[in-house]
Design a protein around this motif. Structure first.
Motif, PDB file in Angstrom:
ATOM      1  N   ALA A 391       0.892  -1.056  -0.134  1.00 13.94           N
ATOM      2  CA  ALA A 391       0.150   0.077  -0.093  1.00 13.94           C
ATOM      3  C   ALA A 391       0.876   1.353  -0.044  1.00 13.94           C
ATOM      4  O   ALA A 391       0.611   2.201  -0.802  1.00 13.94           O
ATOM      5  N   VAL A 392       1.895   1.264   0.435  1.00 11.21           N
ATOM      6  CA  VAL A 392       2.917   2.264   0.697  1.00 11.21           C
ATOM      7  C   VAL A 392       3.505   2.432  -0.459  1.00 11.21           C
ATOM      8  O   VAL A 392       3.670   3.663  -1.224  1.00 11.21           O
ATOM      9  N   GLN A 393       3.868   1.603  -1.201  1.00 11.66           N
ATOM     10  CA  GLN A 393       4.567   1.464  -2.430  1.00 11.66           C
ATOM     11  C   GLN A 393       3.561   2.241  -3.507  1.00 11.66           C
ATOM     12  O   GLN A 393       3.875   2.885  -4.387  1.00 11.66           O
ATOM     13  N   ILE A 398       2.383   7.383  -6.916  1.00 17.45           N
ATOM     14  CA  ILE A 398       1.564   8.596  -6.955  1.00 17.45           C
ATOM     15  C   ILE A 398       2.236   9.975  -6.667  1.00 17.45           C
ATOM     16  O   ILE A 398       2.378  11.078  -7.190  1.00 17.45           O
ATOM     17  N   LYS A 399       2.300   9.892  -5.286  1.00 13.50           N
ATOM     18  CA  LYS A 399       3.067  11.129  -4.643  1.00 13.50           C
ATOM     19  C   LYS A 399       4.347  11.495  -5.174  1.00 13.50           C
ATOM     20  O   LYS A 399       4.914  12.670  -5.122  1.00 13.50           O
ATOM     21  N   ASN A 425       2.915   8.642   3.579  1.00 13.85           N
ATOM     22  CA  ASN A 425       3.076   7.904   4.798  1.00 13.85           C
ATOM     23  C   ASN A 425       4.555   8.357   5.350  1.00 13.85           C
ATOM     24  O   ASN A 425       5.555   8.280   4.512  1.00 13.85           O
ATOM     25  N   THR A 426       4.861   8.167   6.481  1.00 11.19           N
ATOM     26  CA  THR A 426       5.935   8.291   7.252  1.00 11.19           C
ATOM     27  C   THR A 426       5.970   7.707   8.456  1.00 11.19           C
ATOM     28  O   THR A 426       5.142   7.684   9.400  1.00 11.19           O
ATOM     29  N   GLU A 427       7.147   7.071   8.850  1.00 11.26           N
ATOM     30  CA  GLU A 427       7.433   6.319   9.937  1.00 11.26           C
ATOM     31  C   GLU A 427       7.602   7.085  11.338  1.00 11.26           C
ATOM     32  O   GLU A 427       7.425   6.548  12.462  1.00 11.26           O
ATOM     33  N   ARG A 433      -0.220   6.014   9.807  1.00 14.21           N
ATOM     34  CA  ARG A 433      -0.929   4.644   9.287  1.00 14.21           C
ATOM     35  C   ARG A 433      -2.186   4.626   9.263  1.00 14.21           C
ATOM     36  O   ARG A 433      -2.822   4.164   7.943  1.00 14.21           O
ATOM     37  N   GLY A 434      -2.647   4.899  10.108  1.00 17.07           N
ATOM     38  CA  GLY A 434      -4.362   4.945  10.141  1.00 17.07           C
ATOM     39  C   GLY A 434      -4.965   6.029   8.892  1.00 17.07           C
ATOM     40  O   GLY A 434      -5.780   5.537   8.239  1.00 17.07           O
TER      41      GLY A 434
END
Length: 689
Positions: A391-393, A398-399, A425-427, A433-434
């Motif tokens: 999902a992050v990929q 796109i981003k 997304n950022t850790e 995440r949510g």
């Protein structure tokens, strides 16, 4: 000269003046034509002529003295109010004549116009008995008084004098006027400058906004609402770049002085500290303090300093210790230090927390509960972890390409989607995440149309098993975010956090049991998707979800272990029936008296836990101080995280040279500066200082 005199006097007076003037010029060796040609002497000649005329009419007798003596005029009673002083000096051939201002007397008949006198009766001012307005002595004329009555109080212009006399003798008018202290224009301008600078610091804007935006806007508003005369007074308020910077430093110093005074008189305090780097590469240290003051527990910024050398634990401790020694704050009052347990803060020998505990032997240390929660939720089965990574990929595909983002926005607008962009997304951010997964799942249809078939992960959006796992992850991380947000904020205690964790542990067990029974009502996104596709969840997906929920519960128990709480009496003293092990007999007796008080029981239901125990310091000092000491430690690092966000917004790449410490003192403190006290300390009330 004769023409000038002929305008005011008869021929006999003219000849008398001319003869004496000729004698005067001959005696002092002054040519007549010089007196008539030079304009600066013409006025003196006219004054001299007026003096001669006055002497001839017996209105004034002037006595000319020698070179070393001054002229002392002898004034008759008739001309006492007209001529005041005449001087003649033969050395400089100078004659000066000045008129005394005329003073009007008050007459009782002026009361028919609604005016009485104010001040000295010999030289009074006129005061209106209706509006209390005070006019000058020159206004004591019937025509001027009548004009004021007819223009300002037209409804009373036909009233009899008895009406005004009755109004004058009323009790309200007989009250002595209250003394009114009015600031000068410079004092008001200085105070206004401090107020505007305070708001500039609170907003985090550049110092130049005061002179470039605020002052012109204030002038425009005043000019439109009042007139140009009042608008010009705004120019006296100094809001230049350097002036605003000085004002902010003065405000920060006043807040720091007030904070130091509070820490000196408090019973104890706890610290929260963290270190980060700013846009200019400096290591910045933020330290917050929690203490009791005025029947409540307050939280304020203790210091904001940049570390000049290495950001080690010893350097951090030296920075805090220097502040404590400078302001003579006792380390023995420190009860706890909260940190994120990083290597730069928590260590064995030379680290900051260890050194603080060395100088404050009774102090304890705690690890931020938000960090514990963030570490615990990272536990995840492999199948769900793969879905999260994919999902992050997709989001990054796109981003990471602005052209793709613009095209997706156009497509979403044409399709009437709820959103027009994905979230990155950022850790680092706990709530990432949510929100990221929920946004991705809500835009799955638009992405299915937009995604190129050449992209290797485009098939995931058509895979129902993959979408089921994604829906579950969006639900579970949304619930975890809600718990995380509930633990953030000011005045959060350890009891609040552990109550939230206890509730989450019970929910995780309930969710796992529900999934085992194939009941997904507790996960709304997953439940709606199952209804949409009219399908059921595979056993592999159910087992992965149950494994994830039980793994989360085990990880939370590891980071939030269940221990015997000896301080449960602080959370609710009215449920205690047996003496707690942490209390001595005297304190337990005081606790019994406290719980037997019906008024205290009512206050417990109305006040927060911090305010409840702080309000009992006077009545039950021993047990209340023990409870406050339990409530003082910080539970989370929320204040430091918020502080660095404010710091990054204030010191941007366009303001790299800014000393942001005074701004942080103002923005992150609950103390309001005393601007009146700051202005009173200034010896020079000039608008530019």
């Amino acid at each position: 000269l004769l023409c000038i005199l002929s305008y005011n006097f008869n021929i006999f007076v003219i000849l008398n003046v001319y003869s004496k003037l000729t004698m005067f010029c001959t005696t002092n060796s002054l040519p007549m034509d010089l007196l008539l040609k030079q304009g600066n002497l013409k006025q003196e000649v006219e004054s001299f002529c007026y003096q001669i005329v006055s002497e001839s009419n017996d209105q004034k007798v002037g006595i000319l003295q020698s070179e070393d003596e001054q002229l002392q005029p002898s004034v008759s009673k008739k001309s006492e109010g007209e001529l005041s002083r005449v001087k003649f000096m033969s050395n400089s051939n100078k004659i000066t004549f000045s008129k005394k201002p005329k003073r009007r007397k008050y007459d009782e008949s002026y009361l028919s116009f609604g005016f009485t006198y104010f001040g000295n009766r010999d030289a009074p001012h006129a005061q209106c008995v209706l509006c209390k307005k005070i006019l000058s002595n020159s206004s004591l004329a019937p025509s001027k008084l009548r004009r004021h009555l007819e223009t300002k109080h037209a409804a009373y212009k036909d009233k009899d004098i008895s009406f005004f006399k009755q109004h004058l003798d009323s009790p309200e008018n007989n009250k002595p006027p209250a003394p009114k202290i009015v600031n000068t224009d410079n004092e008001s301008a200085t105070e206004a400058s401090y107020n505007v600078s305070y708001h500039i610091a609170l907003s985090g804007e550049a110092h130049t906004i005061g002179e470039l935006l605020i002052k012109p806007c204030a002038k425009d508003v005043v000019m439109r609402m009042f007139d140009e005369q009042y608008s010009k007074k705004i120019d006296a308020v100094q809001l230049s770049n350097s002036t605003v910077a000085r004002r902010i430093k003065d405000l920060a110093a006043d807040i720091e002085e007030e904070l130091v005074c509070r820490l000196k008189i408090c019973d104890g305090f706890s610290l929260q500290l963290d270190e980060s780097a700013d846009v200019s590469g400096l290591a910045v240290l933020l330290v917050f303090v929690r203490y009791r003051f005025n029947k409540s527990i307050e939280e304020d910024l203790l210091l904001c300093e940049s570390l000049q050398s290495n950001a080690t634990g010893e350097e951090i401790f030296n920075c805090i210790n220097s502040f404590m020694q400078k302001h003579e704050i006792e380390w023995e009052k420190c009860v706890d230090v909260c940190s994120d347990a990083s290597r730069a803060v928590d260590g064995k020998i030379a680290e900051a927390v260890t050194l603080i505990k060395y100088v404050a032997p009774e102090s304890t240390s705690s690890h931020c509960l938000l960090y514990r929660h963030a570490l615990a939720v990272k536990v995840m089965p492999t199948s769900l972890k793969n879905v999260l990574d994919q999902a992050v990929q997709i989001i990054n595909y796109i981003k990471a390409r602005p052209h793709q983002s613009r095209l997706l926005k156009i497509l979403c607008e044409e399709m009437g989607a709820q959103h027009t962009a994905l979230l990155l997304n950022t850790e680092v951010r706990w709530l990432s995440r949510g929100k990221v997964l929920v946004r991705l799942f809500e835009l799955r249809r638009e992405l299915l149309v937009f995604m190129d078939s050449a992209f290797r992960l485009s098939d995931c959006l058509t895979n129902s098993s993959w979408l089921l796992r994604l829906a579950y992850l969006a639900d579970i991380f949304t619930k975890l975010n809600e718990v995380n947000l509930s633990m953030q904020g000011k005045n959060v205690t350890v009891f609040t956090v552990f109550d939230k964790m206890s509730s989450l542990l019970r929910k995780l067990e309930f969710w796992a049991s529900s999934v085992e029974e194939e009941n997904f009502d507790c996960f709304p996104t997953l439940s709606d998707f199952l209804t949409e596709i009219n399908s059921t969840v595979d056993k592999d997906i159910c087992s992965a979800i149950v494994q994830h929920l039980r793994g989360l519960r085990s990880a939370l128990l590891k980071y939030f272990p269940v221990t015997n709480d000896n301080n449960a009496w602080v959370r609710n003293p009215f449920t205690v029936t047996v003496k707690p092990a942490s209390l001595v007999a005297r304190d337990y007796e005081s606790l019994i008296d406290l719980t037997s008080d019906s008024q205290v029981k009512q206050n417990f239901s109305e006040l927060s836990l911090n305010d409840f125990w702080s309000s009992l310091i006077q009545e039950y000092p021993s047990i209340a101080r023990r409870a406050v000491r339990v409530l003082l430690p910080f539970a989370t690092m929320h204040l430091c995280e918020t502080g660095f966000s404010y710091y990054a917004a204030t010191k941007t790449k366009y303001r790299k040279r800014l000393d942001a410490a005074p701004h942080m003192r103002i923005r992150l403190s609950n103390i309001t500066p005393n601007i009146k006290r700051i202005c009173d300390k200034k010896t020079q009330k000039h608008c530019s200082h």
